[in-house]
Write a protein that holds these residues in place. Structure first.
Motif, PDB file in Angstrom:
ATOM      1  N   THR A  84       0.848  -1.198   0.000  1.00 42.89           N
ATOM      2  CA  THR A  84       0.000   0.000   0.000  1.00 42.89           C
ATOM      3  C   THR A  84       0.879   1.241   0.000  1.00 42.89           C
ATOM      4  O   THR A  84       1.735   1.398   0.875  1.00 42.89           O
ATOM      5  CB  THR A  84      -0.914   0.031   1.244  1.00 42.89           C
ATOM      6  N   LEU A  85       0.652   2.121  -0.994  1.00 41.15           N
ATOM      7  CA  LEU A  85       1.379   3.390  -1.107  1.00 41.15           C
ATOM      8  C   LEU A  85       0.352   4.493  -1.319  1.00 41.15           C
ATOM      9  O   LEU A  85      -0.288   4.578  -2.368  1.00 41.15           O
ATOM     10  CB  LEU A  85       2.369   3.345  -2.270  1.00 41.15           C
ATOM     11  N   LYS A  86       0.168   5.338  -0.282  1.00 42.87           N
ATOM     12  CA  LYS A  86      -0.830   6.412  -0.330  1.00 42.87           C
ATOM     13  C   LYS A  86      -0.151   7.752  -0.069  1.00 42.87           C
ATOM     14  O   LYS A  86       0.376   7.991   1.020  1.00 42.87           O
ATOM     15  CB  LYS A  86      -1.923   6.178   0.719  1.00 42.87           C
ATOM     16  N   ILE A  87      -0.198   8.632  -1.085  1.00 39.92           N
ATOM     17  CA  ILE A  87       0.392   9.971  -0.951  1.00 39.92           C
ATOM     18  C   ILE A  87      -0.613  11.021  -1.418  1.00 39.92           C
ATOM     19  O   ILE A  87      -0.274  12.143  -1.779  1.00 39.92           O
ATOM     20  CB  ILE A  87       1.721  10.047  -1.756  1.00 39.92           C
ATOM     21  N   SER A  88      -1.887  10.711  -1.403  1.00 37.58           N
ATOM     22  CA  SER A  88      -2.932  11.614  -1.914  1.00 37.58           C
ATOM     23  C   SER A  88      -3.043  12.877  -1.069  1.00 37.58           C
ATOM     24  O   SER A  88      -2.637  12.913   0.096  1.00 37.58           O
ATOM     25  CB  SER A  88      -4.279  10.885  -1.919  1.00 37.58           C
ATOM     26  N   GLY A  89      -3.610  13.936  -1.689  1.00 39.72           N
ATOM     27  CA  GLY A  89      -3.946  15.146  -0.946  1.00 39.72           C
ATOM     28  C   GLY A  89      -2.750  15.926  -0.446  1.00 39.72           C
ATOM     29  O   GLY A  89      -2.743  16.402   0.687  1.00 39.72           O
ATOM     30  N   ASN A  90      -1.705  16.059  -1.287  1.00 42.26           N
ATOM     31  CA  ASN A  90      -0.529  16.847  -0.945  1.00 42.26           C
ATOM     32  C   ASN A  90      -0.210  17.807  -2.086  1.00 42.26           C
ATOM     33  O   ASN A  90      -1.074  18.094  -2.927  1.00 42.26           O
ATOM     34  CB  ASN A  90       0.655  15.915  -0.644  1.00 42.26           C
ATOM     35  N   ASN A  91       0.999  18.298  -2.114  1.00 40.19           N
ATOM     36  CA  ASN A  91       1.430  19.213  -3.189  1.00 40.19           C
ATOM     37  C   ASN A  91       2.614  18.630  -3.947  1.00 40.19           C
ATOM     38  O   ASN A  91       3.501  19.342  -4.403  1.00 40.19           O
ATOM     39  CB  ASN A  91       1.821  20.578  -2.600  1.00 40.19           C
ATOM     40  N   VAL A  92       2.625  17.306  -4.067  1.00 40.59           N
ATOM     41  CA  VAL A  92       3.731  16.618  -4.724  1.00 40.59           C
ATOM     42  C   VAL A  92       3.616  16.789  -6.237  1.00 40.59           C
ATOM     43  O   VAL A  92       2.544  16.589  -6.814  1.00 40.59           O
ATOM     44  CB  VAL A  92       3.731  15.125  -4.334  1.00 40.59           C
ATOM     45  N   GLY A  93       4.726  17.176  -6.861  1.00 39.77           N
ATOM     46  CA  GLY A  93       4.742  17.398  -8.302  1.00 39.77           C
ATOM     47  C   GLY A  93       5.650  16.421  -9.018  1.00 39.77           C
ATOM     48  O   GLY A  93       6.028  15.378  -8.491  1.00 39.77           O
ATOM     49  N   GLY A  94       6.010  16.776 -10.262  1.00 42.40           N
ATOM     50  CA  GLY A  94       6.875  15.913 -11.057  1.00 42.40           C
ATOM     51  C   GLY A  94       6.116  14.760 -11.679  1.00 42.40           C
ATOM     52  O   GLY A  94       4.885  14.702 -11.646  1.00 42.40           O
ATOM     53  N   LYS A  95       6.872  13.841 -12.240  1.00 39.63           N
ATOM     54  CA  LYS A  95       6.284  12.696 -12.919  1.00 39.63           C
ATOM     55  C   LYS A  95       6.214  11.482 -11.992  1.00 39.63           C
ATOM     56  O   LYS A  95       6.947  11.380 -11.022  1.00 39.63           O
ATOM     57  CB  LYS A  95       7.105  12.351 -14.163  1.00 39.63           C
ATOM     58  N   ILE A  96       5.332  10.559 -12.360  1.00 44.50           N
ATOM     59  CA  ILE A  96       5.254   9.285 -11.649  1.00 44.50           C
ATOM     60  C   ILE A  96       6.450   8.441 -12.072  1.00 44.50           C
ATOM     61  O   ILE A  96       6.625   8.153 -13.258  1.00 44.50           O
ATOM     62  CB  ILE A  96       3.945   8.541 -11.971  1.00 44.50           C
ATOM     63  N   PRO A  97       7.311   8.055 -11.132  1.00 46.09           N
ATOM     64  CA  PRO A  97       8.499   7.275 -11.504  1.00 46.09           C
ATOM     65  C   PRO A  97       8.111   5.922 -12.101  1.00 46.09           C
ATOM     66  O   PRO A  97       7.311   5.193 -11.505  1.00 46.09           O
ATOM     67  CB  PRO A  97       9.239   7.087 -10.178  1.00 46.09           C
ATOM     68  N   PRO A  98       8.667   5.581 -13.264  1.00 45.33           N
ATOM     69  CA  PRO A  98       8.343   4.262 -13.845  1.00 45.33           C
ATOM     70  C   PRO A  98       8.808   3.115 -12.960  1.00 45.33           C
ATOM     71  O   PRO A  98       8.281   2.001 -13.066  1.00 45.33           O
ATOM     72  CB  PRO A  98       9.101   4.278 -15.180  1.00 45.33           C
ATOM     73  N   GLU A  99       9.770   3.376 -12.060  1.00 50.15           N
ATOM     74  CA  GLU A  99      10.263   2.323 -11.166  1.00 50.15           C
ATOM     75  C   GLU A  99       9.180   1.763 -10.241  1.00 50.15           C
ATOM     76  O   GLU A  99       9.317   0.651  -9.711  1.00 50.15           O
ATOM     77  CB  GLU A  99      11.422   2.855 -10.321  1.00 50.15           C
ATOM     78  N   ILE A 100       8.098   2.527 -10.041  1.00 53.51           N
ATOM     79  CA  ILE A 100       6.998   2.014  -9.221  1.00 53.51           C
ATOM     80  C   ILE A 100       6.433   0.736  -9.822  1.00 53.51           C
ATOM     81  O   ILE A 100       5.904  -0.124  -9.114  1.00 53.51           O
ATOM     82  CB  ILE A 100       5.915   3.100  -9.053  1.00 53.51           C
ATOM     83  N   GLY A 101       6.579   0.581 -11.120  1.00 54.58           N
ATOM     84  CA  GLY A 101       6.113  -0.635 -11.783  1.00 54.58           C
ATOM     85  C   GLY A 101       6.843  -1.896 -11.352  1.00 54.58           C
ATOM     86  O   GLY A 101       6.432  -3.009 -11.711  1.00 54.58           O
TER      87      GLY A 101
END
Length: 547
Positions: A412-429
């Motif tokens: 489980t990885l939850k980072i919703s509701g913040n001000n995080v920018g940039g791209k989604i790292p492909p390494e999450i795959g």
């Protein structure tokens, strides 16, 4: 049960006097015990064969009262010519042939203890009837077992109030948890000076925690959780210097935590959660150098978390969730590098997340619903054991690090509701165990990485409320276990991949508020599991709606 003030000398003359007979009540009870117990077996103290015969008769008499007396476990309980029960199942005797142990846990006994003639077993040292179906009250005559050191009646359906047990002066282990025992904790338990383990948890006990428990100088474990106890935590409990485990969670205790608890130098496990405790977390708790587990969640604690909290190398679990805490978290919370579970969710904590980049021991982290700020990449690194993390609904910024792809155990990885920018790292795959990925309501840009299609265990994918652009990757259709997909409120273009119909487990699909076009694939209409939500609104689709 009446509670007598420990400050007797300060009572005014106008205080109503306790009737004199009540002062003699414990003496009267003890005297009656003496008469009952001695009369029951006093005449049988002589020959061991006579004693063994009476022990066998007492056990068979009790067996006959059980609802399932033909229980397989008790088939060996039969009267023979020798009448010695030492070879019966669950029975252990001493060299003289007298019963010293009865061990019948988890054998489906059903009945009561009313007809158990404890007085016929004067040498009994251990009685274990745990995890059965015993009902009714614990009989008062159990106090005849003056040599008993181990009493385990846990996980039955015993009820009523606790009888006087102070005659069990040799008792070291008293385990009555998991029953329906009511009333208050008898003050007399404080006279059982040999107790090492006292567990009255998971019952229906009420009233206050008696100060007399502080007299149990040999006590190592005190378990009173999941009852209906009220009032404050007695300051005097700090006098139990050998105590290692104190669980009084899930009651209705109130008031502040006594500062003196910080003097319990042997304390390893402290559970005060799910009460109505208030005030500040005492700074003295940071003095507990052996403390491994601390559970204070679901109370009304306020103020700051002590800044030297967690500085000792031993700390493994910190649970402070659902309180009224404010201020900055201690920045050296993982100084010992053993911290595994860190939960401070649903408070009003400010400032940065502590630097946890070197805290490789982490397994579960919950920091959501606070006011935490700072660059998320400055707080987390590679955590090989981490399986759950939620930092949602804070004010975190920065970009998602490729290091998340190295946290191989993440489910489980939850980072919703913040001000995080940039791209989604492909390494999450690379997170093949990931079941929930929630990155919604941030400032993420770029395209959805096609590598996310490798997340074979993924159940929920929430990327809504960002600035993600490009097409929906065809690789998403490889997520055959996916139940929820929310890509709404982004800048997605192109058409819906027809292959999305291969996600046969989809229960909720929301692609609304994008710039998608083309026709709606007929395969979407074949998703039989799509019951909770299908929202394709606010796009630029053309053609007919599939049946």
């Amino acid at each position: 049960m009446a509670y007598y003030s420990t400050n007797i000398t300060t009572r005014s003359s106008s205080t109503p006097r306790t009737p004199p007979l009540l002062f003699f009540f414990p003496t009267v009870v003890a005297f009656l015990f003496l008469i009952f117990c001695s009369s029951a077996y006093g005449s049988r103290v002589g020959l061991s064969s006579s004693q063994s015969s009476s022990e066998a008769e007492a056990l068979l008499k009790w067996k006959a009262t059980l609802h399932n007396y033909s229980n397989h476990a008790l088939r060996s309980w039969k009267l023979t010519s020798s009448a010695i029960p030492c070879k019966w199942f669950g029975i252990t005797c001493n060299k003289a042939g007298s019963v010293v142990e009865i061990s019948l846990p988890q054998v489906e006994l059903q009945g009561t203890l009313d007809n158990f003639t404890f007085s016929s077993l004067p040498n009994l040292l251990s009685l274990d009837l745990s995890v059965n179906g015993l009902t009714g009250a614990i009989p008062m005559h159990i106090g005849c077992l003056s040599k008993l050191t181990h009493l385990d009646l846990s996980n039955n359906n015993l009820s009523s109030v606790l009888p006087p047990l102070n005659n069990l002066s040799s008792l070291r282990y008293l385990l009555l948890y998991g029953n329906e025992i009511s009333g208050s904790i008898p003050l007399e338990i404080g006279n059982m000076k040999n107790l090492i383990d006292l567990d009255l948890s998971q019952n229906k006990l009420s009233g206050q925690i008696p100060h007399s428990l502080a007299n149990l100088s040999n006590l190592v474990s005190l378990m009173l959780y999941q009852n209906s106890l009220v009032g404050p935590i007695p300051h005097s409990l700090a006098n139990i210097s050998k105590l290692e485990k104190l669980w009084v969670n899930d009651n209705q205790l109130s008031g502040p935590v006594p500062l003196e608890i910080g003097n319990m130098e042997n304390l390893i496990d402290l559970a005060l959660s799910q009460n109505n405790l208030s005030g500040q977390i005492p700074h003295s708790l940071a003095n507990l150098s052996k403390l491994v587990y601390i559970h204070l969640f679901e109370n009304q604690f306020s103020g700051h978390v002590p800044q030297d909290f967690g500085r000792h190398a031993s700390i493994v679990t910190i649970q402070l969730a659902d309180n009224l805490l404010s201020g900055i978290l201690p920045q050296q919370i993982c100084q010992g590098r053993l911290l595994e579970r860190f939960n401070v969710e649903t408070n009003s904590l400010l400032g940065p997340i502590p630097d946890l980049r070197n805290c490789t021991s982490l397994r579960r982290v919950r920091l959501e619903k606070n006011l935490l700020v700072g660059n998320i990449s400055d707080s987390f690194g590679v955590h090989p054991h981490l399986y759950y993390i939620d930092v949602s609904n804070n004010r975190l910024s920065g970009e998602l690090s490729s290091n998340w792809g190295e946290c191989k155990n993440l489910s489980t990885l939850k980072i919703s509701g913040n001000n995080v920018g940039g791209k989604i790292p492909p390494e999450i795959g690379q997170l093949t165990r990931l079941g929930i990925l929630e990155l919604s309501f941030n400032k993420l840009v770029g395209e959805i990485p096609k590598e996310l299609g490798s997340l074979s265990a993924l159940l929920q994918l929430n990327l809504n409320g960002n600035q993600i652009s490009g097409n929906i990757p065809i690789e998403i259709s490889q997520l055959i276990n996916l139940e929820l997909l929310d890509l709404s409120a982004n800048r997605l273009t192109g058409s819906i991949p027809a292959q999305l119909g291969q996600c046969s487990q989809l229960f909720s699909l929301n692609l609304s508020r994008n710039s998608l076009n083309g026709s709606i694939p007929s395969q979407i209409g074949d998703l039989a599991s799509l019951q909770a939500q299908l929202d394709l609104s606010h796009n630029s689709f053309s053609g007919q709606i599939p049946p």
